[in-house]
Design a protein around this motif. Structure first.
Motif, PDB file in Angstrom:
ATOM      1  N   GLU A 196       0.704  -1.230   0.035  1.00 51.69           N
ATOM      2  CA  GLU A 196       0.313  -0.004  -0.089  1.00 51.69           C
ATOM      3  C   GLU A 196       0.849   1.303   0.118  1.00 51.69           C
ATOM      4  O   GLU A 196       0.427   2.346  -0.630  1.00 51.69           O
ATOM      5  CB  GLU A 196      -0.915   0.116   1.167  1.00 51.69           C
ATOM      6  CG  GLU A 196      -1.776   1.134   1.396  1.00 51.69           C
ATOM      7  CD  GLU A 196      -2.639   1.263   2.621  1.00 51.69           C
ATOM      8  OE1 GLU A 196      -3.614   1.866   2.839  1.00 51.69           O
ATOM      9  OE2 GLU A 196      -2.182   0.737   3.747  1.00 51.69           O
ATOM     10  N   TYR A 202      -3.868   4.768  -6.072  1.00 47.11           N
ATOM     11  CA  TYR A 202      -4.867   5.500  -5.304  1.00 47.11           C
ATOM     12  C   TYR A 202      -5.155   6.938  -5.759  1.00 47.11           C
ATOM     13  O   TYR A 202      -6.116   7.355  -5.653  1.00 47.11           O
ATOM     14  CB  TYR A 202      -4.206   5.759  -3.810  1.00 47.11           C
ATOM     15  CG  TYR A 202      -4.823   4.477  -2.911  1.00 47.11           C
ATOM     16  CD1 TYR A 202      -6.072   4.224  -2.795  1.00 47.11           C
ATOM     17  CD2 TYR A 202      -3.714   3.523  -2.338  1.00 47.11           C
ATOM     18  CE1 TYR A 202      -6.595   3.003  -1.822  1.00 47.11           C
ATOM     19  CE2 TYR A 202      -4.177   2.480  -1.475  1.00 47.11           C
ATOM     20  CZ  TYR A 202      -5.408   2.383  -1.326  1.00 47.11           C
ATOM     21  OH  TYR A 202      -5.920   1.142  -0.422  1.00 47.11           O
ATOM     22  N   ARG A 203      -4.194   7.761  -5.949  1.00 53.76           N
ATOM     23  CA  ARG A 203      -4.308   8.969  -6.513  1.00 53.76           C
ATOM     24  C   ARG A 203      -5.074   9.154  -7.893  1.00 53.76           C
ATOM     25  O   ARG A 203      -5.956   9.883  -8.041  1.00 53.76           O
ATOM     26  CB  ARG A 203      -2.858   9.613  -6.742  1.00 53.76           C
ATOM     27  CG  ARG A 203      -2.141  10.040  -5.562  1.00 53.76           C
ATOM     28  CD  ARG A 203      -0.945  10.744  -5.806  1.00 53.76           C
ATOM     29  NE  ARG A 203      -0.140  10.978  -4.538  1.00 53.76           N
ATOM     30  CZ  ARG A 203       1.188  11.057  -4.759  1.00 53.76           C
ATOM     31  NH1 ARG A 203       1.748  11.022  -5.744  1.00 53.76           N
ATOM     32  NH2 ARG A 203       1.510  11.485  -3.307  1.00 53.76           N
ATOM     33  N   THR A 243      -8.867   6.587  -7.083  1.00 52.18           N
ATOM     34  CA  THR A 243      -9.725   6.693  -6.361  1.00 52.18           C
ATOM     35  C   THR A 243      -9.954   7.837  -5.495  1.00 52.18           C
ATOM     36  O   THR A 243      -9.542   9.016  -6.203  1.00 52.18           O
ATOM     37  CB  THR A 243      -9.313   5.797  -4.709  1.00 52.18           C
ATOM     38  OG1 THR A 243      -8.135   6.539  -4.216  1.00 52.18           O
ATOM     39  CG2 THR A 243      -8.714   4.384  -5.359  1.00 52.18           C
ATOM     40  N   TYR A 246      -3.204  11.450  -1.812  1.00 49.77           N
ATOM     41  CA  TYR A 246      -2.826  10.437  -0.848  1.00 49.77           C
ATOM     42  C   TYR A 246      -1.325  10.484  -1.073  1.00 49.77           C
ATOM     43  O   TYR A 246      -0.765  10.159  -2.081  1.00 49.77           O
ATOM     44  CB  TYR A 246      -3.441   9.108  -1.038  1.00 49.77           C
ATOM     45  CG  TYR A 246      -2.966   7.844   0.114  1.00 49.77           C
ATOM     46  CD1 TYR A 246      -3.079   7.937   1.372  1.00 49.77           C
ATOM     47  CD2 TYR A 246      -2.290   6.895  -0.765  1.00 49.77           C
ATOM     48  CE1 TYR A 246      -2.626   6.873   1.902  1.00 49.77           C
ATOM     49  CE2 TYR A 246      -1.864   5.663   0.027  1.00 49.77           C
ATOM     50  CZ  TYR A 246      -1.998   5.744   1.498  1.00 49.77           C
ATOM     51  OH  TYR A 246      -1.488   4.884   2.110  1.00 49.77           O
ATOM     52  N   ASP A 288     -16.507   6.110   1.884  1.00 51.23           N
ATOM     53  CA  ASP A 288     -15.676   5.204   1.512  1.00 51.23           C
ATOM     54  C   ASP A 288     -15.497   4.169   2.661  1.00 51.23           C
ATOM     55  O   ASP A 288     -16.204   4.348   3.607  1.00 51.23           O
ATOM     56  CB  ASP A 288     -14.107   5.892   1.606  1.00 51.23           C
ATOM     57  CG  ASP A 288     -13.127   4.897   0.607  1.00 51.23           C
ATOM     58  OD1 ASP A 288     -13.717   4.054   0.204  1.00 51.23           O
ATOM     59  OD2 ASP A 288     -11.785   5.345   0.725  1.00 51.23           O
ATOM     60  N   ASN A 321     -13.200   0.741  -1.264  1.00 45.69           N
ATOM     61  CA  ASN A 321     -11.642   0.907  -1.384  1.00 45.69           C
ATOM     62  C   ASN A 321     -11.109  -0.188  -2.344  1.00 45.69           C
ATOM     63  O   ASN A 321     -10.356   0.005  -3.327  1.00 45.69           O
ATOM     64  CB  ASN A 321     -11.057   0.606   0.119  1.00 45.69           C
ATOM     65  CG  ASN A 321      -9.547   1.566   0.197  1.00 45.69           C
ATOM     66  OD1 ASN A 321      -8.626   0.693  -0.469  1.00 45.69           O
ATOM     67  ND2 ASN A 321      -9.575   2.774   0.392  1.00 45.69           N
ATOM     68  N   LEU A 364      -9.832   0.399  -6.098  1.00 43.07           N
ATOM     69  CA  LEU A 364      -8.393   0.198  -6.565  1.00 43.07           C
ATOM     70  C   LEU A 364      -8.185  -0.752  -7.465  1.00 43.07           C
ATOM     71  O   LEU A 364      -7.491  -0.865  -8.436  1.00 43.07           O
ATOM     72  CB  LEU A 364      -7.595  -0.243  -5.017  1.00 43.07           C
ATOM     73  CG  LEU A 364      -6.229  -0.698  -5.070  1.00 43.07           C
ATOM     74  CD1 LEU A 364      -5.710   0.873  -5.235  1.00 43.07           C
ATOM     75  CD2 LEU A 364      -5.747  -1.139  -3.631  1.00 43.07           C
TER      76      LEU A 364
END
Length: 196
Positions: free
Chosen positions: A108, A117-118, A121, A126, A173, A178, A182
């Motif tokens: 992660e 993630y950026r 999501t 992040y 969320d 999540n 992802l």
């Protein structure tokens, strides 16, 4: 074999698996340090709970709105251990759970997942977890693991569902969203999450 010998063997096995778990957690922490993760929030202080989601303090302090997800990890990993290691002691199942959680925490916080993630999501800003936050994610997973080991299945499932609903309502969320975002991002979900 006498009862004393049997108990001594059980204690040795327990100590062995607890030592394995400790080593796994140590590897998680050292790996993140070597990856350049910071120990605590760049702000220079530690908060018990970070209420903001898209803030610089998210994933930097002791607990945050993603803590329930890590507790649910513990529920799930206990269930997995129960399925695949039925004859093994609880501490062996704990070591398996810690291995999976540590693997996730390292992955992660790798550049490839942070970037994912950026892009995919709601976590636009992040930058990864602090080592403190990542370590507390492991502690939260362990708490969930032991809760699931001691409580009825129905209660564990009910709490997992309550956590998922609560975090979906408060921060738009949760663990389910999540994972979905992802692995297979849905633009409508991303838009809904971004409207928070």
């Amino acid at each position: 074999m006498t009862e004393t010998t049997s108990q001594s063997g059980e204690h040795s096995t327990t100590r062995f698996w607890l030592a394995v778990t400790f080593v796994i957690i140590l590897v998680q922490i050292v790996s993140q340090y070597l990856m350049g993760r910071i120990w605590i929030c760049e702000c220079g202080y530690v908060k018990l709970f970070e209420a903001g989601v898209n803030t610089p303090g998210n994933s930097q302090h002791i607990f945050d709105w993603y803590t329930p997800s890590h507790i649910i990890h513990g529920f799930l990993f206990y269930g997995l251990g129960w399925l695949v290691m039925r004859k093994k002691p609880l501490t062996a199942k704990l070591a398996l759970a810690a291995l999976i959680e540590a693997g996730w925490e390292i992955l992660e916080n790798s550049p490839i997942v942070i970037d994912r993630y950026r892009k995919a999501t709601m976590a636009v800003g992040y930058s990864g977890d602090s080592i403190l936050n990542s370590g507390m994610d492991m502690v939260s997973m362990i708490a969930g693991f032991f809760f699931a080991a001691r409580m009825p299945v129905w209660l564990t499932v009910a709490i997992a569902i309550a956590f998922e609903i609560l975090t979906a309502l408060i921060i738009r969320d949760n663990l389910t969203l999540n994972v979905i975002m992802l692995v297979w991002p849905i633009e409508a979900v991303k838009t809904w999450q971004g409207a928070l």
